[in-house]
Design a protein around this motif. Structure first.
Motif, PDB file in Angstrom:
ATOM      1  N   MET A 114       0.842  -1.202   0.000  1.00  0.00           N
ATOM      2  CA  MET A 114       0.000   0.000   0.000  1.00  0.00           C
ATOM      3  C   MET A 114       0.870   1.242   0.000  1.00  0.00           C
ATOM      4  N   MET A 115       0.553   2.179  -0.840  1.00  0.00           N
ATOM      5  CA  MET A 115       1.293   3.439  -0.875  1.00  0.00           C
ATOM      6  C   MET A 115       0.303   4.570  -0.635  1.00  0.00           C
ATOM      7  N   VAL A 116       0.486   5.272   0.468  1.00  0.00           N
ATOM      8  CA  VAL A 116      -0.349   6.423   0.794  1.00  0.00           C
ATOM      9  C   VAL A 116       0.534   7.650   0.781  1.00  0.00           C
ATOM     10  N   MET A 117       0.171   8.639  -0.011  1.00  0.00           N
ATOM     11  CA  MET A 117       0.935   9.884  -0.066  1.00  0.00           C
ATOM     12  C   MET A 117       0.191  10.945   0.736  1.00  0.00           C
ATOM     13  N   PHE A 118       0.909  11.646   1.589  1.00  0.00           N
ATOM     14  CA  PHE A 118       0.301  12.689   2.394  1.00  0.00           C
ATOM     15  C   PHE A 118       0.477  14.033   1.708  1.00  0.00           C
ATOM     16  N   PRO A 119      -0.606  14.753   1.443  1.00  0.00           N
ATOM     17  CA  PRO A 119      -0.482  16.087   0.850  1.00  0.00           C
ATOM     18  C   PRO A 119       0.062  17.086   1.866  1.00  0.00           C
ATOM     19  N   ALA A 120       0.660  18.117   1.342  1.00  0.00           N
ATOM     20  CA  ALA A 120       1.163  19.175   2.223  1.00  0.00           C
ATOM     21  C   ALA A 120      -0.002  19.948   2.816  1.00  0.00           C
ATOM     22  N   ILE A 121       0.219  20.507   3.994  1.00  0.00           N
ATOM     23  CA  ILE A 121      -0.817  21.311   4.642  1.00  0.00           C
ATOM     24  C   ILE A 121      -0.519  22.775   4.379  1.00  0.00           C
ATOM     25  N   SER A 122      -1.467  23.474   3.803  1.00  0.00           N
ATOM     26  CA  SER A 122      -1.272  24.903   3.558  1.00  0.00           C
ATOM     27  C   SER A 122      -2.555  25.627   3.928  1.00  0.00           C
ATOM     28  N   ASN A 173     -10.659  -1.301  15.746  1.00  0.00           N
ATOM     29  CA  ASN A 173     -11.131  -2.545  15.134  1.00  0.00           C
ATOM     30  C   ASN A 173     -10.095  -3.205  14.231  1.00  0.00           C
ATOM     31  N   GLY A 174      -8.860  -2.703  14.269  1.00  0.00           N
ATOM     32  CA  GLY A 174      -7.772  -3.358  13.557  1.00  0.00           C
ATOM     33  C   GLY A 174      -7.624  -2.990  12.095  1.00  0.00           C
ATOM     34  N   PHE A 175      -8.253  -1.906  11.655  1.00  0.00           N
ATOM     35  CA  PHE A 175      -8.157  -1.491  10.255  1.00  0.00           C
ATOM     36  C   PHE A 175      -7.153  -0.340  10.129  1.00  0.00           C
ATOM     37  N   SER A 176      -5.884  -0.688  10.277  1.00  0.00           N
ATOM     38  CA  SER A 176      -4.845   0.346  10.311  1.00  0.00           C
ATOM     39  C   SER A 176      -4.622   0.993   8.953  1.00  0.00           C
ATOM     40  N   THR A 177      -4.745   0.220   7.885  1.00  0.00           N
ATOM     41  CA  THR A 177      -4.580   0.801   6.546  1.00  0.00           C
ATOM     42  C   THR A 177      -5.645   1.866   6.295  1.00  0.00           C
ATOM     43  N   GLU A 178      -6.876   1.579   6.727  1.00  0.00           N
ATOM     44  CA  GLU A 178      -7.967   2.551   6.562  1.00  0.00           C
ATOM     45  C   GLU A 178      -7.699   3.819   7.370  1.00  0.00           C
ATOM     46  N   VAL A 179      -7.033   3.664   8.518  1.00  0.00           N
ATOM     47  CA  VAL A 179      -6.667   4.846   9.321  1.00  0.00           C
ATOM     48  C   VAL A 179      -5.784   5.777   8.503  1.00  0.00           C
ATOM     49  N   ALA A 208      -1.024   3.636  13.596  1.00  0.00           N
ATOM     50  CA  ALA A 208      -1.309   2.874  12.380  1.00  0.00           C
ATOM     51  C   ALA A 208      -0.030   2.540  11.625  1.00  0.00           C
ATOM     52  N   CYS A 209       0.918   3.455  11.632  1.00  0.00           N
ATOM     53  CA  CYS A 209       2.214   3.186  10.986  1.00  0.00           C
ATOM     54  C   CYS A 209       2.959   2.067  11.698  1.00  0.00           C
ATOM     55  N   VAL A 210       2.838   2.017  13.018  1.00  0.00           N
ATOM     56  CA  VAL A 210       3.445   0.919  13.779  1.00  0.00           C
ATOM     57  C   VAL A 210       2.787  -0.398  13.391  1.00  0.00           C
ATOM     58  N   ASP A 211       1.451  -0.388  13.353  1.00  0.00           N
ATOM     59  CA  ASP A 211       0.704  -1.614  13.049  1.00  0.00           C
ATOM     60  C   ASP A 211       0.997  -2.128  11.647  1.00  0.00           C
ATOM     61  N   THR A 212       1.252  -1.223  10.707  1.00  0.00           N
ATOM     62  CA  THR A 212       1.511  -1.627   9.321  1.00  0.00           C
ATOM     63  C   THR A 212       3.005  -1.695   9.002  1.00  0.00           C
TER      64      THR A 212
END
Length: 656
Positions: free
Chosen positions: A1-9, A160-166, A191-195
């Motif tokens: 899974m690849m999740v990209m975080f957008p910058a906060i502006s 509930n154990g859905f770390s990817t969804e987090v 969630a990063c720890v869990d995944t």
């Protein structure tokens, strides 16, 4: 899974133009609604009291019987009601309140506080689809949920154990230009720890650094835990810990657990001492992390200090903590202390009984183990697989083959199906008693694939009885299962050496060199006060050349010779002369540790040594002789068991 975080502006300088004119002295007007509010006050203290007492039915009756429609002033009490529903997992009462609000004023359900509470309730009850439906419901003009609502949904997924969804939800929150706060950072890091996603965890770390508010202690602890538990990131964890302006017990617990998990046991013990030196205090979690490490390195002094802290604590130690304390004493060879803790426990679980049984077993007290097992059965404590592993192992090390066979078949009467560990004990028991071919038959007829421990125990039995042909057959199986386990090659080499087959010894050593496999060096360690001292076979040159060592060694050599000890050079499995063999065997690590302890501890004090390999026959004889001439108890733990040397005898009765 690849999740990209957008910058906060997000803009912080917002100018809002209005055309509102404010008069200096507005004329007060009393509306009909205001009159109604005066005669019908908001839901008040009675309802709050009912919610706090958990009387949801009565509270709901008060809400539904109110003569006016709900309004913003009721949000606090509705929130309190929903909080009580969460505590009791009462979906029924929450749904009734929700229906009441929908009938009266649906827009109230868009309030972030109420929305968050409903999401939390549904997630606590395992109804994530309903929680998501509440989250997605946008009947008002609000473009997107506020940050607390996003966090409530994220926590629901995490719970509930859905770390990817987090992580997907967190990314979506950023895309909607919702600025994350401390709660959002914490749940995303978990969630990063869990995944085990180090890349995303570092990205969140960067956002925390750039955040315009100081991260709270919870976030910093979550960040520390992330780096501790993500593989290859432990150096970053140390840096995070070092720059923390404040540390609490959770911070220290995380660092200590991380050091223990990394196998950096001596650093872990040092960290625990620093923690105590800073008057940080401790939690039971701290102690249940440190105690197993004390047992691992036989740090009895440190373990006793922890026991003292438990006794002094105003809070009574719980069962898991006392089980850890028992295990520490058992693994330090202090079985008497272990039994005292066991006898004084007001409550015991199955682990308590199993820990005591295992303690007796590894310390060579099989009679006491059998008596405790009978007591366990009479107290209606149902044994499990671990119970019988302890008993079978004890029988194997004590030569009680018939009793062990009986227990192996009896355990099925208690609903315990034999596992690989039980079969390994059975094969070891048969092999040690000389029934090598019976052990081989058991290994070859297992209902599951034999493990390396099963073949390893059989190979050790071949060494004991000098069966070269069977050893070669067993070694071939081991080399397939555990091709990089140096112990198997060394064992086969030693079997050849005992048989004087030096060409075969050379062949095995060449095989090890070709495969890049190195023999583990013999290493022993002892604890004197707060320091752990380590000794390597043939090492510690400065200590061995010191005047004090030479004096004590000379005195011991003369005294042990008088009581009949003569070096057995046959244990040196190298094709060298007798003088060199004598020199080698005298440099074994456990002897160096023993001499150091005799020099640096008071007369009559027990000597406790731990070794990473099996003790050799000659060192075993030497320890017996030293215990006799010094009148000291010497407790030596090797990879197989404990040896308690006292007055010239060993607890293993020379059956090992």
């Amino acid at each position: 899974m690849m999740v990209m975080f957008p910058a906060i502006s997000l803009s912080t300088n917002i100018t809002v133009k209005t055309n509102i004119t404010v008069s200096a002295t507005p004329t007060p007007r009393t509306t009909t609604t205001q009159k109604l509010h005066k005669t019908t006050p908001p839901l008040g203290s009675t309802l709050k009291s009912l919610c706090k007492l958990g009387k949801l039915e009565e509270a709901l009756s008060v809400i539904e019987s109110s003569k006016r429609k709900p309004n913003d002033e009721d949000i606090e009490v509705f929130s309190l009601f929903l909080h009580a529903c969460i505590s009791t997992k009462s979906l029924e009462h929450a749904q009734k309140l929700r229906s009441h609000i929908l009938r009266s004023k649906p827009s109230l359900l868009q309030n972030p506080t109420l929305k968050s509470k409903l999401i939390t309730l549904f997630s606590v009850c395992g109804q994530l689809e309903e929680a998501r439906r509440v989250f997605n419901d946008q009947t008002s003009s609000e473009a997107t949920p506020s940050e607390p609502v996003w966090v409530a949904m994220a926590i629901g997924y995490s719970r509930n154990g859905f770390s990817t969804e987090v992580l997907l939800l967190y990314s979506n929150m950023l895309l909607h230009s919702v600025k994350p706060g401390n709660f959002a950072f914490s749940v995303a890091l978990k969630a990063c720890v869990d995944t085990s996603d180090a890349f995303l965890g570092r990205a969140i770390h960067a956002q925390i650094v750039k955040h315009d508010e100081e991260a709270d202690q919870v976030v910093k602890n979550a960040l520390l835990k992330f780096y501790v538990e993500c593989g290859g990131c432990f150096n970053e964890a140390l840096k995070v810990f070092e720059v923390m302006p404040q540390r609490n017990v959770v911070s220290w617990n995380t660092l200590i657990a991380g050091l223990a998990g990394q196998g950096r046991v001596f650093e872990m013990l040092d960290a625990f001492r620093v923690m105590q030196g800073e008057a940080m205090g401790f939690s039971w979690v701290t102690l249940t992390t440190v105690l197993p490490v004390c047992g691992q390195v036989t740090a009895l002094h440190s373990g006793k200090e922890i026991h003292g802290q438990i006794v002094k604590s105003k809070k009574r130690g719980d069962v898991p903590l006392l089980n850890s304390l028992m295990d520490m004493y058992a693994k330090c060879g202090a079985i008497g202390y272990c039994r005292k803790v066991f006898d004084r426990m007001q409550n015991k679980d199955l682990t308590s009984w199993n820990t005591m049984l295992s303690g007796y077993s590894i310390n060579g007290q099989i009679d006491e183990a059998m008596a405790l097992f009978d007591e366990m059965i009479s107290n209606n404590i149902r044994p499990d697989g671990i119970t019988f592993v302890a008993l079978l192992s004890g029988c194997s090390h004590s030569g009680l083959t018939s009793e062990g066979n009986r227990l192996f078949h009896v355990m099925q009467n208690y609903g315990v199906k034999p596992s690989l560990e039980h079969y390994a004990c059975l094969v070891d028991m048969l092999g040690r008693s000389g029934k090598l071919h019976e052990g081989l038959a058991v290994a070859e007829s297992l209902p599951m694939k034999p493990s390396g421990s099963i073949w390893g125990s059989l190979l050790n039995s071949c060494r004991l009885y000098g069966n070269v042909s069977l050893a070669e057959t067993v070694a071939e199986r081991l080399f397939e299962i555990e091709p990089n386990n140096s112990g198997n090659y060394v064992m086969l080499s030693n079997i050849y050496a005992n048989a004087g087959m030096w060409e075969e010894v050379k062949r095995v050593r060449e095989m090890m060199a070709m495969r890049g496999i190195k023999k583990d060096a013999g290493c022993s360690w002892i604890q004197i006060k707060h320091r752990i001292h380590t000794f390597v076979a043939g090492g510690s040159t400065d200590f061995r050349n010191s005047a004090e060592f030479c004096r004590v060694w000379s005195e011991l050599s003369n005294a042990t010779k008088k009581v009949g000890y003569v070096p057995d050079t046959e244990v040196v499995l190298h094709d060298i002369n007798e003088e060199m063999k004598t020199t080698w065997v005298c440099g074994h690590s456990e002897r160096l540790a023993a001499v150091y302890a005799l020099i640096n501890t008071g007369e009559g004090m027990p000597v406790r040594i731990t070794k990473n390999l099996r003790v050799c026959v000659d060192c075993h004889s030497w320890m017996k002789a030293v215990s006799r001439v010094t009148r000291r108890l010497i407790v030596l733990r090797d990879t197989n068991r404990f040896h308690h040397f006292e007055n010239g005898t060993c607890s293993c009765k020379d059956y090992w």
